[in-house]
Scaffold this active site. Sequence first.
Site, PDB file in Angstrom:
ATOM      1  N   ARG A  22     -40.601 -31.305  75.827  1.00  0.00           N
ATOM      2  CA  ARG A  22     -40.968 -32.114  76.985  1.00  0.00           C
ATOM      3  C   ARG A  22     -41.996 -33.165  76.556  1.00  0.00           C
ATOM      4  O   ARG A  22     -42.864 -32.885  75.720  1.00  0.00           O
ATOM      5  CB  ARG A  22     -41.592 -31.246  78.089  1.00  0.00           C
ATOM      6  N   THR A  23     -41.897 -34.340  77.126  1.00  0.00           N
ATOM      7  CA  THR A  23     -42.931 -35.350  76.911  1.00  0.00           C
ATOM      8  C   THR A  23     -44.106 -34.988  77.806  1.00  0.00           C
ATOM      9  O   THR A  23     -44.047 -35.143  79.022  1.00  0.00           O
ATOM     10  CB  THR A  23     -42.424 -36.759  77.264  1.00  0.00           C
ATOM     11  N   GLN A  24     -45.168 -34.476  77.208  1.00  0.00           N
ATOM     12  CA  GLN A  24     -46.306 -34.014  77.988  1.00  0.00           C
ATOM     13  C   GLN A  24     -47.388 -35.078  78.138  1.00  0.00           C
ATOM     14  O   GLN A  24     -48.270 -34.954  78.973  1.00  0.00           O
ATOM     15  CB  GLN A  24     -46.899 -32.756  77.343  1.00  0.00           C
TER      16      GLN A  24
END
Length: 245
Positions: A22-24
């Site tokens: 996930r792009t956090q």
Amino acid sequence: MSSVDSNQANHGLLCPEAPIQRTQYPYVTGTSVVAIKYKDGILMVSDLGGSYGSTLRYKSVERIKAIGKHSLLGASGEISDFQELLRNLDELILYDNMWDDGNALGPKEIHSYLTRVMYNRRNKFNPLWNSLVLGGVKNGQKYLGTVNMIGVTFEDDHVTTGFGNHLARPILRDEWHENLTFEEGVKLLEKCMRVLLYRDRSAVNKLQIAKITEEGVTISQPYSLKTFWNYSAFENPTSGAEGSW
């Protein structure tokens, strides 16, 4: 196959047991986009800065793109997510053109598509880290709307993203009117961008202004604004502030 090769195969990128990524946190980001309706169509402006964290790393990142025949898209936020959206939109426009039915997707349809994409990714806890501005003209009807990374969307006569929501929107509320000429609209957008340049550390003095009318899309070459930095508040910003050093 050796045990080492077997372990590498079991933990490869295509293995169903590989962790989901996930792009956090956004890495390379663009700041504000400002757009308005004017007498003949839509005007949109953004700078060309791309910030790597708090470092203004890139100064030639174009964040306004034509979408199909009738729409113009501007984005702030994560640049790679914007590029992913552009790829999706290219596929959508290509699929629409393949029907060859004499019709083309308009700005209202493109905006609706973007709202569904953004909200869908938010529900998967894997959002696209962008705030988008979509404007266009079709059949004489001007359209301007925005959608953010969690799917919040609305239409208006003038929209902004990023710091523009705080610094440019009050100017637009005071000075915008529906009969703006092209020259007046450009002057108003430049005023907004000048304020953002003074106050937003992520802004860069290198702009592009785009317009879309019934005749099509025109995106200007990058240019700089004239600025004045000798205001007393800039030279001594803590003057009169209680408790300042």
